[in-house]
Design an enzyme around this catalytic site. Structure first.
Site, PDB file in Angstrom:
ATOM      1  N   GLY A  61      40.587  29.461  49.913  1.00  0.00           N
ATOM      2  CA  GLY A  61      41.859  29.927  50.459  1.00  0.00           C
ATOM      3  C   GLY A  61      42.871  28.802  50.440  1.00  0.00           C
ATOM      4  O   GLY A  61      42.504  27.627  50.330  1.00  0.00           O
ATOM      5  N   CYS A  88      34.706  26.179  48.979  1.00  0.00           N
ATOM      6  CA  CYS A  88      35.990  25.526  49.236  1.00  0.00           C
ATOM      7  C   CYS A  88      36.411  25.721  50.695  1.00  0.00           C
ATOM      8  O   CYS A  88      35.789  25.188  51.601  1.00  0.00           O
ATOM      9  CB  CYS A  88      37.041  26.025  48.238  1.00  0.00           C
ATOM     10  SG  CYS A  88      38.550  25.021  48.210  1.00  0.00           S
ATOM     11  N   TYR A  89      37.456  26.505  50.958  1.00  0.00           N
ATOM     12  CA  TYR A  89      37.886  26.741  52.338  1.00  0.00           C
ATOM     13  C   TYR A  89      36.748  27.355  53.146  1.00  0.00           C
ATOM     14  O   TYR A  89      36.524  26.995  54.312  1.00  0.00           O
ATOM     15  CB  TYR A  89      39.104  27.665  52.332  1.00  0.00           C
ATOM     16  CG  TYR A  89      39.704  27.930  53.697  1.00  0.00           C
ATOM     17  CD1 TYR A  89      40.632  27.062  54.246  1.00  0.00           C
ATOM     18  CD2 TYR A  89      39.347  29.065  54.428  1.00  0.00           C
ATOM     19  CE1 TYR A  89      41.192  27.307  55.499  1.00  0.00           C
ATOM     20  CE2 TYR A  89      39.887  29.319  55.679  1.00  0.00           C
ATOM     21  CZ  TYR A  89      40.816  28.436  56.211  1.00  0.00           C
ATOM     22  OH  TYR A  89      41.365  28.675  57.441  1.00  0.00           O
ATOM     23  N   HIS A 176      34.805  25.133  43.151  1.00  0.00           N
ATOM     24  CA  HIS A 176      34.889  26.564  42.838  1.00  0.00           C
ATOM     25  C   HIS A 176      33.883  26.922  41.742  1.00  0.00           C
ATOM     26  O   HIS A 176      34.171  26.801  40.554  1.00  0.00           O
ATOM     27  CB  HIS A 176      36.304  26.932  42.386  1.00  0.00           C
ATOM     28  CG  HIS A 176      37.307  26.943  43.499  1.00  0.00           C
ATOM     29  ND1 HIS A 176      37.539  28.053  44.278  1.00  0.00           N
ATOM     30  CD2 HIS A 176      38.107  25.962  43.980  1.00  0.00           C
ATOM     31  CE1 HIS A 176      38.463  27.765  45.187  1.00  0.00           C
ATOM     32  NE2 HIS A 176      38.821  26.497  45.030  1.00  0.00           N
ATOM     33  N   GLU A 178      32.991  29.810  40.877  1.00  0.00           N
ATOM     34  CA  GLU A 178      33.315  31.088  40.235  1.00  0.00           C
ATOM     35  C   GLU A 178      34.176  30.939  38.984  1.00  0.00           C
ATOM     36  O   GLU A 178      34.275  31.877  38.183  1.00  0.00           O
ATOM     37  CB  GLU A 178      34.011  32.020  41.236  1.00  0.00           C
ATOM     38  CG  GLU A 178      35.442  31.649  41.617  1.00  0.00           C
ATOM     39  CD  GLU A 178      35.527  30.648  42.759  1.00  0.00           C
ATOM     40  OE1 GLU A 178      36.593  30.568  43.383  1.00  0.00           O
ATOM     41  OE2 GLU A 178      34.529  29.957  43.037  1.00  0.00           O
ATOM     42  N   SER A 230      43.602  60.961  31.135  1.00  0.00           N
ATOM     43  CA  SER A 230      44.795  60.401  30.498  1.00  0.00           C
ATOM     44  C   SER A 230      44.533  59.970  29.065  1.00  0.00           C
ATOM     45  O   SER A 230      45.465  59.757  28.302  1.00  0.00           O
ATOM     46  CB  SER A 230      45.294  59.191  31.298  1.00  0.00           C
ATOM     47  OG  SER A 230      44.389  58.108  31.154  1.00  0.00           O
ATOM     48  N   GLY A 231      43.258  59.806  28.727  1.00  0.00           N
ATOM     49  CA  GLY A 231      42.919  59.272  27.413  1.00  0.00           C
ATOM     50  C   GLY A 231      42.548  57.801  27.472  1.00  0.00           C
ATOM     51  O   GLY A 231      42.013  57.254  26.512  1.00  0.00           O
ATOM     52  N   GLY A 232      42.818  57.153  28.608  1.00  0.00           N
ATOM     53  CA  GLY A 232      42.451  55.761  28.781  1.00  0.00           C
ATOM     54  C   GLY A 232      40.974  55.614  29.101  1.00  0.00           C
ATOM     55  O   GLY A 232      40.261  56.592  29.345  1.00  0.00           O
ATOM     56  N   VAL A 233      40.507  54.370  29.129  1.00  0.00           N
ATOM     57  CA  VAL A 233      39.087  54.099  29.360  1.00  0.00           C
ATOM     58  C   VAL A 233      38.642  54.619  30.730  1.00  0.00           C
ATOM     59  O   VAL A 233      37.606  55.275  30.857  1.00  0.00           O
ATOM     60  CB  VAL A 233      38.809  52.587  29.272  1.00  0.00           C
ATOM     61  CG1 VAL A 233      37.343  52.287  29.569  1.00  0.00           C
ATOM     62  CG2 VAL A 233      39.187  52.052  27.900  1.00  0.00           C
ATOM     63  N   ASP A 234      39.426  54.336  31.764  1.00  0.00           N
ATOM     64  CA  ASP A 234      39.007  54.647  33.131  1.00  0.00           C
ATOM     65  C   ASP A 234      38.855  56.152  33.349  1.00  0.00           C
ATOM     66  O   ASP A 234      37.834  56.614  33.865  1.00  0.00           O
ATOM     67  CB  ASP A 234      40.018  54.086  34.132  1.00  0.00           C
ATOM     68  CG  ASP A 234      40.305  52.616  33.892  1.00  0.00           C
ATOM     69  OD1 ASP A 234      39.419  51.932  33.323  1.00  0.00           O
ATOM     70  OD2 ASP A 234      41.405  52.155  34.241  1.00  0.00           O
ATOM     71  N   SER A 235      39.865  56.917  32.969  1.00  0.00           N
ATOM     72  CA  SER A 235      39.784  58.363  33.178  1.00  0.00           C
ATOM     73  C   SER A 235      38.740  58.989  32.267  1.00  0.00           C
ATOM     74  O   SER A 235      38.076  59.955  32.635  1.00  0.00           O
ATOM     75  CB  SER A 235      41.153  59.016  32.960  1.00  0.00           C
ATOM     76  OG  SER A 235      41.551  58.930  31.606  1.00  0.00           O
ATOM     77  N   ALA A 236      38.566  58.434  31.062  1.00  0.00           N
ATOM     78  CA  ALA A 236      37.568  58.964  30.135  1.00  0.00           C
ATOM     79  C   ALA A 236      36.164  58.792  30.693  1.00  0.00           C
ATOM     80  O   ALA A 236      35.339  59.717  30.649  1.00  0.00           O
ATOM     81  CB  ALA A 236      37.692  58.274  28.776  1.00  0.00           C
ATOM     82  N   LYS A 382      36.718  46.543  35.141  1.00  0.00           N
ATOM     83  CA  LYS A 382      36.881  47.157  33.832  1.00  0.00           C
ATOM     84  C   LYS A 382      35.675  46.956  32.917  1.00  0.00           C
ATOM     85  O   LYS A 382      35.246  47.895  32.230  1.00  0.00           O
ATOM     86  CB  LYS A 382      38.141  46.605  33.164  1.00  0.00           C
ATOM     87  CG  LYS A 382      38.418  47.168  31.777  1.00  0.00           C
ATOM     88  CD  LYS A 382      38.913  48.609  31.816  1.00  0.00           C
ATOM     89  CE  LYS A 382      40.363  48.635  32.258  1.00  0.00           C
ATOM     90  NZ  LYS A 382      40.945  50.003  32.157  1.00  0.00           N
TER      91      LYS A 382
END
Length: 527
Positions: A61, A88-89, A176, A178, A230-236, A382
């Site tokens: 943080g 870290c923090y 860090h 990550e 919608s045709g996008g990855v997420d909705s598909a 994603k």
């Protein structure tokens, strides 16, 4: 160390102290095969205990633990008996809460730093090189470890750069782990999860599919479902997942809102239906959306209008199909959306994160929503969604496509959305996508938003005459999860081709510019 524990999707909780990389920590945990969620630092010990976590990670943080009003943690969290890692923090918060000392020595470390592993590194750093490069970003430091803790690493400026207590399963690092800049960062996280906390790497796309199918069936029963495709990855992927769960109870609805790129309607109506067999209803709402957006330039207002009109379009489909559904004895009560975890986080979804922008399918939904939402991807990033799509058998042309925002080109026009401006942007976007594909760069970039600065004009010279046209912005970015991103260094010859073609082939455009801003401070989309 603890024995291997079956998690059964119990989470590792990432406590967010306002860190730039809290979401990245959550992703790194998932990459290690363990499910994770983010919670705000304001969560009480009771709140955290209620989630039944198998581990806790305290994020970094920007604050100092000594500042007035600095983010704090309910000390009762350390009495829950849950394996905990401070970063870290979070490392300093842990040290101070457990009786160690944190001081501002005036010695700061930022960026690449040489760290020395001591005491064989313990469980956390065991097996790593005695000298390694880590990524630091701190002014304060732990000057004395709590009683019962072994110092595991130090640097030239920080004697206590890592510590651990195997009996309590408490560990911490000042750097860090990550970020990719820390050479053995992922190994630190995996050592904490697997060796210290004893968690198996049992979270994967197969588990997600099975779990979500079971949940969807329990939620829907014999009901009927509409899916926002919608045709996008997420909705598909979300549509395919719900289709796997309830089959013909699902009707996919594609709303052509007129904010699409070239060829997208055809891709949805042909490629997706052919690969899944789902029933598809297409709604032509282009005029409705344009009328609703007329005169609107504010990006937040645009997003909310688009979110509202999406729902209204689905309500119309619901009314049109109600007779059919009634004949089968069930109303249409459920709506599927491809909401992802970054959408929820950026819309202020309960993690303590600021509302950066309202995603049309999260913060933009109307208050009088008539549907019960099904969001099977709401806790996923994603790359995890793509893995699930491939597991479900979706074609690569859909699963591997670049992300495209739900509000479409409406938020890539800076200014009012009109039919004329949409055609200009649609043509410019098609050229950019075509040239990137021809150059073989699709796999190297996350996405390349093409933006029309509709309210900006610039002087140019075309055909030996003065022009006063619009600038087009190219925004090629590389990212792992959309939470952070950097601009992609495209070859100059490719940029030149895109620029020349756009200024020669697209009317009213006489200038192409390149956005070289990372995220943060910018977002991927301009609006």
């Amino acid at each position: 160390m603890t024995e291997q524990t079956e998690t059964s999707q119990r989470p590792v909780l990432v406590v967010d102290f306002g860190a730039q990389y809290a979401q990245l920590i959550a992703r790194r945990v998932r990459e290690a095969g363990v499910y994770s969620e983010i919670v705000p630092h304001t969560a009480t010990a009771a709140d955290i205990a209620a989630k039944n976590p198998v581990g806790i990670i305290l994020s970094g943080g920007p604050s100092s633990v000594y500042e007035e009003g600095a983010p704090s943690l309910d000390a009762g969290v350390f009495d829950l008996g849950v394996p905990t890692l401070g970063i870290c923090y979070g490392f300093q918060v842990m040290a101070r809460a457990l009786g160690g000392e944190v001081a501002n020595t005036g010695l700061r470390e930022y960026g690449a730093t040489d760290a020395a592993v001591v005491n064989d590194g313990g469980v956390l750093l065991g097996g790593q090189p005695a000298e390694q490069n880590v990524w630091m970003s701190h002014g304060d430091q732990v000057s004395r470890a709590p009683e019962g803790f072994d110092v595991l690493a130090s640097t030239g400026a920080t004697p206590v750069a890592a510590f651990g207590n195997d009996e309590k399963c408490f560990y911490g690092v000042q750097w860090h782990p990550e970020v990719k800049h820390s050479d053995y960062g992922q190994n630190v996280i995996e050592n904490f999860l697997h060796k210290a906390a004893g968690l198996p790497a049992d979270w994967n796309s197969d588990n997600v599919i099975a779990e979500q199918v079971e949940k969807i069936r329990a939620q829907v029963g014999t009901g009927h479902v509409l899916s926002a495709l919608s045709g996008g990855v997420d909705s598909a992927v979300s549509t395919a997942l719900v289709h796997k769960a309830v089959g013909d109870q699902l009707v996919a609805v594609f709303v052509d809102h007129g904010l699409l790129r070239k060829g997208e309607r055809e891709q949805v109506e042909n490629d997706y239906v052919a690969s899944t067999g789902v029933r598809l209803v297409t709604v032509d709402a282009r005029e409705t959306f344009l009328n609703a957006l007329a005169g609107v330039s504010d990006p937040e207002q645009k997003r909310k209008i688009i979110g509202r009109e999406f729902i209204r379009a689905f309500e119309k489909v619901q009314a049109d199909l109600v007779a059919e559904a009634a004949a089968e004895g069930e109303p249409i009560r459920f709506l599927v959306q491809g909401t992802l975890y970054p959408d929820v986080v950026e819309s202020g979804g309960g993690t303590g994160t600021a509302n950066i922008k309202s995603h049309h399918n999260v913060g933009g939904l109307p208050e009088d929503l008539q549907f019960e939402l099904i969001e099977p991807l709401r806790t996923l990033f994603k790359d995890e969604v793509r893995a699930i799509g491939r597991e479900l058998g979706l074609p690569e042309v859909i699963v591997g496509r670049q992300p495209f925002p739900g509000p479409g080109l409406g938020i890539r026009i800076v200014g009012e959305v009109t039919a004329d401006r949409l055609e200009i942007l649609r043509d410019a976007d098609a050229i950019a996508r075509e040239e990137l594909t021809k150059a073989g760069l699709d796999g190297e970039i996350w996405q390349c938003p093409v933006v029309l600065l509709a309210d900006v004009r610039s002087v140019g010279v075309q055909g030996d005459g003065r022009t006063y046209g619009h600038p087009i912005v190219l925004r090629p970015v590389s990212s792992e999860d959309a939470m952070t991103a950097d601009w992609t260094r495209l070859p100059y010859d490719v940029l030149s081709k895109i620029s020349n073609r756009i200024t020669n082939e697209v009317r009213d455009v006489n200038r192409v510019v390149l956005d070289v801003t990372s995220k943060p401070p910018g977002t991927i989309e301009w609006e």
